[in-house]
Design an enzyme around this catalytic site. Structure first.
Site, short mmCIF file in Angstrom:
data_model
loop_
_atom_site.label_atom_id
_atom_site.label_comp_id
_atom_site.label_asym_id
_atom_site.label_seq_id
_atom_site.Cartn_x
_atom_site.Cartn_y
_atom_site.Cartn_z
N ASP A 194 -12.87 -19.44 -25.24
CA ASP A 194 -14.19 -18.90 -25.51
C ASP A 194 -14.93 -18.55 -24.24
O ASP A 194 -15.82 -17.70 -24.25
CB ASP A 194 -14.99 -19.90 -26.34
CG ASP A 194 -16.36 -19.38 -26.72
OD1 ASP A 194 -16.41 -18.37 -27.45
OD2 ASP A 194 -17.37 -19.95 -26.29
N MET A 275 -23.36 -18.50 -29.60
CA MET A 275 -23.97 -17.19 -29.35
C MET A 275 -23.28 -16.41 -28.24
O MET A 275 -23.65 -15.26 -27.96
CB MET A 275 -25.45 -17.38 -28.98
CG MET A 275 -26.29 -17.97 -30.08
SD MET A 275 -26.33 -16.93 -31.56
CE MET A 275 -27.06 -15.43 -30.91
N ARG A 276 -22.27 -17.00 -27.61
CA ARG A 276 -21.61 -16.31 -26.51
C ARG A 276 -20.95 -15.02 -26.99
O ARG A 276 -20.93 -14.01 -26.28
CB ARG A 276 -20.60 -17.23 -25.84
CG ARG A 276 -19.99 -16.60 -24.58
CD ARG A 276 -19.07 -17.56 -23.84
NE ARG A 276 -19.86 -18.56 -23.12
CZ ARG A 276 -19.80 -19.87 -23.37
NH1 ARG A 276 -18.99 -20.31 -24.32
NH2 ARG A 276 -20.53 -20.72 -22.69
N ALA A 277 -20.42 -15.03 -28.20
CA ALA A 277 -19.77 -13.82 -28.72
C ALA A 277 -20.75 -12.66 -28.82
O ALA A 277 -20.41 -11.52 -28.49
CB ALA A 277 -19.15 -14.11 -30.09
#
Length: 696
Positions: A194, A275-277
């Site tokens: 991720d 929320m990184r995506a």
């Protein structure tokens, strides 16, 4: 130094090229992880990338490549005057070896200066050298976890802080992190996956025409490297110009609220964590728009960004393969207005490269980098195959009762008819480790002397290196100060005084599963339990960074179904396909395991093995099968091989052969039902309750 193969000459790696370009246009995207089979030009393309990037300006003489235009540049060599001399140099490609130490990555005390001049001076590491460049880690899946964490933290924060050996230093560390890996050699943990902004899957092209072109270009390069590189000079310069234009256009690209909402819908629909995506998809879409000369993010930009940013974030299980459903993605994106054509640039010449025909790929000037197509196959979950729901029920091969003395259908028919049964649900297993203290690769299973962990002593430095143990270094030098002192009170140190810390941590091991697949194990319920237990131990091996191997035995032979590997995913797939039926060649299975361990000890002598024998103890193949099995077991014990016997015998009346076998092996004996940590906890609670009741 040999000439580098040109970036624009690589054929058939369009998605990888696009991901690399987007993260160099906008380093905030967060780097690229490239997964693919061997021989797919992964390393070639990464090493060629630096040559097509625009050169950068740095403060002359600064070891940390500070940007002259940045008044707040974080450099230990600063601060710099406003009129400090400036020099222009190419972007650096810094390669991080798999065996690098933490000192080499972060930097550390300059030992020569410390010992000769008595000064504590910082010696920059690879992160400092990679600032404003590319940090490339080949076989990143084989890198120690603590180094991967360190790299990804530095990439996310844009700085590196060193607090060690009396040194306190912080410097800028903004770089494009690129990792390549072969999934057959093991996977990265999902939480580390991720942290990479983008990921791509690469494979050799299946189109014969493209394969011919790859071979033709490579042979032309090998025959005349200088001439081949020169023939791509115009294409490389045009590519550099386009990247430079995109970098300048990037701040002007508009990502409106409608596009942001669409990104949120996509990430929610694919059920990604955190929320990184969303952030990475947004940044990649902006970079993609700039790369195509647009000042507004369109549907094509969102689609290209999602295909690169989301596949690896959909993994829920360590054995899930990355992937994304392109049909679902297209339904979420809906229809968009016609794509505006990029403005013509008279300074950029077309770069023609063969690309696969696809209805989703528009003609482009450079190697098909605009709209990528990826595998639309859904991830295959090989670890939690269930016998309920929509999946087909496996055939029940039980030919007799599942309690008492179970019948062995293979005892009368040799190998018998093999039947495959799916595994039950995995669970959290108990921790099984090798006794004693080893010296293998860092991991999370058995005690070992490692480069990290708690300090237990000191020694003279050797080839393995280590952190300086200051107290022990001074203690070694103290008795010699009277003879060395020539005036003054300064402590006099010599190289022979140096001591490094000895640390005890945990190592990874080789877990070799030796699984009975004979007819006595073939009852559907039993084989489900066996596969669930082995699968659970495989998951545990994945988390503890072990190597795994798989030996099976049925009929008349033992078979090495999977040579020792770091890819527990392959082991899980082989386990899922494991057939059962036939006689029980227990001795042959253990002999096959012994030979596999012997070969692996030559390849990797420091990695200690743990043999996990999964059987009910019955040996029915050949004459004197039981006695031969016990002889082999005693031979394994004499070799000092740590073993674990998981007894699969069930029913009210049991023969207890597996327990006897465990005694011959000198192995830990565990009934199948007690492999899980929950079962062990239940046994402990029951024993405690009984003790308390008796005390009352």
């Amino acid at each position: 130094m040999p000439l580098q193969y040109p970036f624009t000459a690589v054929v058939g790696s369009d998605s990888m090229a696009l991901a690399l370009i987007l993260t160099t246009i906008s380093p905030e995207v967060g780097g690229v992880l490239v997964r693919g089979e061997k021989g797919t030009a992964k390393s070639t393309m990464v090493r060629a990338l630096a040559a097509v990037l625009p050169p950068i300006e740095v403060v002359a003489g600064d070891r940390f490549s500070s940007d002259p235009a940045d008044p707040g540049a974080l450099s230990p060599d600063g601060p710099f005057a406003t009129d400090a001399p400036v020099e222009t140099r190419p972007v650096r490609l810094v390669e991080l070896p798999v065996g690098a130490t933490e000192d080499r990555v972060l930097g550390s005390l300059h030992l020569e200066r410390a010992l000769s001049d008595g000064k504590a001076e910082y010696e920059p590491g690879l992160l400092a050298r990679a600032h404003r460049g590319i940090l490339y880690v080949d076989e990143v899946n084989l890198l120690h976890d603590h180094l991967v964490d360190l790299l990804l933290d530095a990439a996310a924060m844009g700085r590196s802080t060193v607090e060690r050996d009396g040194i306190s230093v912080a410097h800028a560390a903004r770089f494009v992190l690129v990792g390549t890996m072969n999934p057959e050699e093991g996977e990265l943990r999902p939480q580390l996956l991720d942290r990479f902004g983008l990921t791509v899957e690469v494979a050799a092209p299946r189109d014969p025409a493209l394969r011919v072109e790859v071979v033709r270009r490579r042979m032309a390069y090998d025959a005349d490297p200088a001439g081949f590189v020169a023939s791509y000079g115009d294409a490389e310069r045009a590519f550099t110009s386009r990247i430079e234009t995109a970098q300048a256009l990037l701040p002007e690209v508009v990502l409106d609220d409608a596009a942001l909402l669409k990104i949120a819908e996509i990430c929610a629909a694919f059920d990604v964590d955190g929320m990184r995506a969303d952030l990475v998809t947004a940044r990649a879409a902006i970079a993609h728009a700039a790369w195509n000369g647009r000042t507004r993010v369109t549907r094509a930009d969102l689609r290209a960004a999602a295909l690169l940013a989301l596949p690896h974030r959909r993994r829920r299980n360590p054995f899930d393969a990355p992937g994304i459903d392109e049909d679902l993605l297209d339904r979420i994106l809906g229809e968009d207005e016609p794509e505006p054509t990029p403005p013509d640039d008279p300074d950029v010449e077309p770069v023609e490269t063969p690309a696969p025909d696809s209805p989703d790929v528009e003609p482009v000037e450079t190697p098909a980098l605009e709209n990528e197509t990826h595998d639309s196959a859904e991830p295959q979950d090989v670890s939690t195959s269930s016998t309920s729901g929509d999946s087909a029920e496996p055939q029940d091969v039980s030919t007799g009762p599942t309690s008492g003395h179970e019948s062995d259908p293979g005892d009368q028919s040799g190998a018998g008819d093999a039947t495959t049964v799916s595994a039950g649900e995995p669970f959290r297993p108990r921790l099984f480790s090798v006794s004693g203290v080893g010296a293998g690769e860092q991991g999370r299973r058995s005690r070992a002397i490692t480069t990290s962990g708690h300090r237990i002593g000191a020694r003279k430095p050797g080839s393995e290196g280590g952190a300086v143990h200051l107290i022990e270094t001074i203690r070694a030098a103290a008795p010699h100060q009277g003879a060395r002192r020539t005036g003054g009170t300064r402590l006099s140190l010599r190289a022979d005084d140096l001591r490094v810390a000895v640390r005890e941590g945990q190592e990874s091991n080789l877990i070799l599963f030796c699984v009975d697949a004979s007819g006595s194990m073939a009852a559907r319920a039993r084989m489900q339990q066996v596969k669930a237990a082995v699968l659970s131990l495989l998951l545990d091996a994945y988390r503890r960074r072990d190597k795994v191997g798989l030996v099976t035995f049925r009929g008349s032979d033992g078979v090495l179904a999977l040579p020792p590997t770091s890819s527990v995913e392959i082991a899980a797939a082989r386990l899922e396909e494991l057939p059962a039926g036939g006689r029980t060649p227990l001795a042959e299975g253990m002999l096959t395991a012994l030979e596999s361990l012997r070969v692996e000890s030559v390849r990797d002598p420091n990695r200690r093995p743990l043999l996990v024998l999964v059987t009910d103890g019955r040996a029915t193949s050949g004459t004197n099968a039981v006695e031969r099995s016990r002889v082999v077991a005693r031979h394994l014990a004499a070799r000092g091989i740590a073993s674990l016997v998981i007894d699969c015998e069930t029913g009210r009346f049991r023969m207890g052969l597996a327990r006897e076998l465990a005694a011959d092996l000198g192995a830990e004996y565990v009934p199948l039902g007690e492999v899980s940590a929950e079962a062990l906890a239940g046994v402990v609670r029951l024993s405690t309750d009984r003790h308390r009741g008796g005390a009352a």
